[in-house]
Write a protein that holds these residues in place. Structure first.
Motif, PDB file in Angstrom:
ATOM      1  N   LEU A   1       0.834  -1.201   0.000  1.00 59.54           N
ATOM      2  CA  LEU A   1       0.000   0.000   0.000  1.00 59.54           C
ATOM      3  C   LEU A   1       0.873   1.256   0.000  1.00 59.54           C
ATOM      4  N   TYR A   2       1.960   1.207   0.783  1.00 54.84           N
ATOM      5  CA  TYR A   2       2.918   2.329   0.827  1.00 54.84           C
ATOM      6  C   TYR A   2       3.430   2.622  -0.582  1.00 54.84           C
ATOM      7  N   LEU A   3       3.824   1.557  -1.269  1.00 46.41           N
ATOM      8  CA  LEU A   3       4.363   1.703  -2.627  1.00 46.41           C
ATOM      9  C   LEU A   3       3.280   2.237  -3.577  1.00 46.41           C
ATOM     10  N   ARG A   4       2.064   1.698  -3.425  1.00 51.50           N
ATOM     11  CA  ARG A   4       0.963   2.132  -4.302  1.00 51.50           C
ATOM     12  C   ARG A   4       0.663   3.613  -4.103  1.00 51.50           C
ATOM     13  N   ARG A   5       0.612   4.036  -2.827  1.00 54.72           N
ATOM     14  CA  ARG A   5       0.340   5.461  -2.554  1.00 54.72           C
ATOM     15  C   ARG A   5       1.443   6.334  -3.129  1.00 54.72           C
ATOM     16  N   SER A   6       2.683   5.861  -2.948  1.00 53.77           N
ATOM     17  CA  SER A   6       3.824   6.623  -3.433  1.00 53.77           C
ATOM     18  C   SER A   6       3.736   6.821  -4.946  1.00 53.77           C
ATOM     19  N   PHE A   7       3.405   5.744  -5.653  1.00 59.36           N
ATOM     20  CA  PHE A   7       3.302   5.840  -7.115  1.00 59.36           C
ATOM     21  C   PHE A   7       2.103   6.700  -7.522  1.00 59.36           C
ATOM     22  N   ALA A   8       0.997   6.583  -6.758  1.00 65.17           N
ATOM     23  CA  ALA A   8      -0.177   7.423  -7.057  1.00 65.17           C
ATOM     24  C   ALA A   8       0.177   8.889  -6.848  1.00 65.17           C
ATOM     25  N   LYS A   9       0.983   9.166  -5.827  1.00 61.11           N
ATOM     26  CA  LYS A   9       1.369  10.568  -5.567  1.00 61.11           C
ATOM     27  C   LYS A   9       2.238  11.106  -6.696  1.00 61.11           C
ATOM     28  N   SER A  10       2.931  10.232  -7.375  1.00 66.26           N
ATOM     29  CA  SER A  10       3.739  10.697  -8.504  1.00 66.26           C
ATOM     30  C   SER A  10       2.848  11.275  -9.606  1.00 66.26           C
ATOM     31  N   MET A  11       1.541  10.969  -9.537  1.00 62.92           N
ATOM     32  CA  MET A  11       0.610  11.546 -10.520  1.00 62.92           C
ATOM     33  C   MET A  11      -0.005  12.833  -9.987  1.00 62.92           C
ATOM     34  N   GLY A  12       0.433  13.272  -8.814  1.00 66.32           N
ATOM     35  CA  GLY A  12       0.007  14.566  -8.307  1.00 66.32           C
ATOM     36  C   GLY A  12      -1.199  14.531  -7.388  1.00 66.32           C
ATOM     37  N   TYR A  13      -1.658  13.336  -7.000  1.00 69.50           N
ATOM     38  CA  TYR A  13      -2.808  13.272  -6.085  1.00 69.50           C
ATOM     39  C   TYR A  13      -2.360  13.601  -4.665  1.00 69.50           C
ATOM     40  N   SER A  14      -3.204  14.347  -3.936  1.00 67.52           N
ATOM     41  CA  SER A  14      -2.928  14.630  -2.526  1.00 67.52           C
ATOM     42  C   SER A  14      -3.350  13.426  -1.685  1.00 67.52           C
ATOM     43  N   GLN A  15      -2.891  13.406  -0.440  1.00 68.54           N
ATOM     44  CA  GLN A  15      -3.303  12.318   0.466  1.00 68.54           C
ATOM     45  C   GLN A  15      -4.820  12.340   0.667  1.00 68.54           C
TER      46      GLN A  15
END
Ligand code: FES
Length: 566
Positions: free
Chosen positions: A27-41
């Motif tokens: 999940l950590y990795l998934r969030r990190s990659f999703a954040k690379s698309m500019g999504y906020s937490q």
């Protein structure tokens, strides 16, 4: 003694974490990659609505999908969800070899896998062209993720020299006239530019329109959205609403398994019959129902057909176009006319039972949606025939056929496949009369032809030029929902599976009776036994999707699904 609080169910991005053996890391990795698309937490903490994006430069019927995706996203965001669109296989009817039908199950498999494998709490399925909506409903039925179906909507008809044109009944009508020599090459060229003038699916009650209505009748699509034209602003508002409804399904999940029930399937069959809808829709509905273990019995289809009038007067059987149907009141007006024939307990994506969806419409244009007392036809559009030539059934669309040909005993003129048909149908020396039955073999789901829409066999040119407009035509393939004529289709088992159709030869006598629901080959059993001994099955393709189809595809009466996907 203290007990551990129950673990809340996984939601949003936390669903379906990748298999690294450490879910927290995944999940950590998934969030990190999703954040690379500019999504906020804050966005990543929202529940997720997947959006099936079937936009494709090969798919003219889906030209508006990018706009629809944006509108769905708007609805999801406003309702508190995180919209994530993803591409799947997109199938455009005229763009695929050998046929789009050959790839319907691939689209269903792709969509089911992505609905199941990616993290999402609900989904909006955007389909439109003939095979996309069936594939998406099959996928939804199997993945059982809460889903809202949305369609691109029909194109508008184009005024042309005092009439209106739209794909694709008018395509066929003019092509037949061109073949008969009554329309010039110059005029057929001008018509080519006007048959499909706006974005959207074919503008008649063909397969795409029928499937849109079936999706709504089943309850997988919000009320009164099946027929909104592709280019109307109302279509974008329906997309926005679909996004909001999908978010609503997260707190109160209503799964396809709760919607696609035997009663819902029977309601959809009633609608198919009352529409005078496409024969293809029967195959698709059978496949969708089959994903939930529901079998459509062709004997039951005949019972329903005998008690369901055709009420919708659109091309290919009538005169109107889909835009007329929508303006006339659309599917809700039709459901109201059928109200005593429908199962009231079948729920839709809102959880509303059919009994509560039925409302007397304020206005109905009776040119397009008839009263029960004044039907287009007192009985349904489709019937199944059975007999020695079709032990598991064949379908005839009687609403698009010539009643004078319903009771026929005649000589068969047989074509062994599509190539043989193309080579000989216009041969001036072909031994054929208007009273014969044209038979096409080796064009079923298992054949290399991939069950094309070739059941609308052309009238041999020499007969067309003599003014013959219809003949009995019989095959194991399909016909376009936009086609018309006395066409017997979906013969099962098909010739490539060794069905009796494989044994028919030119000169044999065939008897068809729509009244008795019979289709028989009048050949001595001993002769047929000799022919069977000499029959050889087609070679199995060496590899790839073609091989999977050849090894797995089911017959028309089972919806042509892959056995492994049922
Ligand atoms: Fe796409 Fe007719 S070609 S709906």
């Amino acid at each position: 003694m203290d007990t551990e609080p129950p673990t809340p169910p996984k939601r949003g991005l936390a669903r379906n974490t990748a298999g690294y053996g450490d879910p927290d890391f995944a999940l950590y990795l998934r969030r990190s990659f999703a954040k690379s698309m500019g999504y906020s937490q804050a966005m990543l903490d929202r529940p997720v609505v997947g959006i099936v994006d079937t936009g494709s430069d090969y798919n003219n019927c889906h030209r508006t999908v990018p706009d629809l995706v944006e509108a769905v996203k708007r609805g999801v965001l406003a309702a508190g969800g995180l919209p994530l669109a993803f591409p799947t296989v997109s199938l455009c009817e005229p763009s695929l070899f050998p046929t789009s039908m050959h790839y319907r199950n691939l689209a269903a498999l792709d969509t089911e896998a992505m609905l199941s494998a990616q993290p999402m709490d609900a989904a909006v399925l955007i389909g439109g062209c003939d095979k996309t909506v069936p594939a998406q409903l099959m996928a939804a039925a199997s993945a059982d993720v809460p889903c809202v179906q949305l369609v691109t909507g029909p194109m508008l008809a184009t005024p042309f020299q005092g009439e209106r044109l739209s794909a694709c009944t008018d395509c066929r009508r003019y092509w037949a006239a061109y073949r008969a020599g009554t329309v010039s090459a110059e005029r057929i060229g001008r018509i080519e530019e006007r048959l499909a003038s706006t974005a959207g699916t074919c503008g008649v009650m063909g397969t795409a329109s029928t499937m849109a209505c079936i999706a709504e009748a089943l309850g997988m699509m919000p009320p009164n959205t099946a027929a909104i034209p592709a280019v109307h602003a109302e279509r974008l508002r329906a997309a926005e609403d679909a996004g909001a409804r999908a978010v609503g399904l997260i707190a109160n999940p209503i799964r396809p398994s709760q919607i696609i029930t035997p009663h819902a399937v029977e309601n959809a069959l009633r609608v198919l019959l009352a529409l005078g809808g496409s024969t293809n829709a029967l195959i698709h509905l059978t496949a969708i129902a089959g994903r939930r273990g529901i079998r459509i019995d062709l004997g039951r289809l005949n019972e329903l057909s005998d008690t369901t009038p055709v009420l919708v007067d659109l091309k290919p059987t009538g005169e109107g176009y889909m835009e007329d149907f929508h303006a006339a009141g659309g599917l809700p007006a039709l459901l109201w006319e059928l109200r005593d024939l429908l199962h009231g307990d079948a729920i839709d994506v809102n959880g509303t039972p059919m009994s509560e969806r039925l409302r007397e419409p304020e206005f109905v244009d009776r040119r397009y949606i008839r009263r029960r007392a004044e039907p287009v036809s007192p009985v349904g559009g489709l019937v199944a025939l059975f007999g020695s030539l079709a032990p598991r059934g064949a379908i005839v669309k009687r609403s698009a056929a010539t009643p004078a040909l319903f009771e026929t005993e005649a000589r068969a003129v047989v074509f062994d496949g599509l190539e043989d048909l193309a080579n000989r149908i216009d041969d001036p020396d072909l031994d054929v009369t208007a009273g014969d039955i044209l038979v096409l073999k080796n064009a079923g789901p298992l054949s290399p032809a991939g069950m094309p829409e070739a059941g609308y066999l052309p009238i041999p040119k020499k007969l067309a030029r003599a003014g013959i407009k219809d003949m009995v035509r019989l095959s194991d393939c399909r016909m376009s929902g936009t086609a018309f004529g006395t066409i017997v289709l979906h013969v099962a088992p098909e010739a490539a599976a060794g069905g009796p159709l494989a044994l028919v030869e030119s000169g044999d006598r065939i008897r068809m009776s729509v009244q008795d629901r019979k289709l028989d080959l009048l050949v001595d059993p001993a002769v047929l036994a000799r022919r069977r001994a000499a029959w050889r099955a087609p070679a199995t393709p060496a590899r790839g999707w073609d091989r999977i189809v050849a090894e797995q595809v089911l017959q028309a009466d089972e919806g042509c699904d892959l056995a492994v996907l049922r």
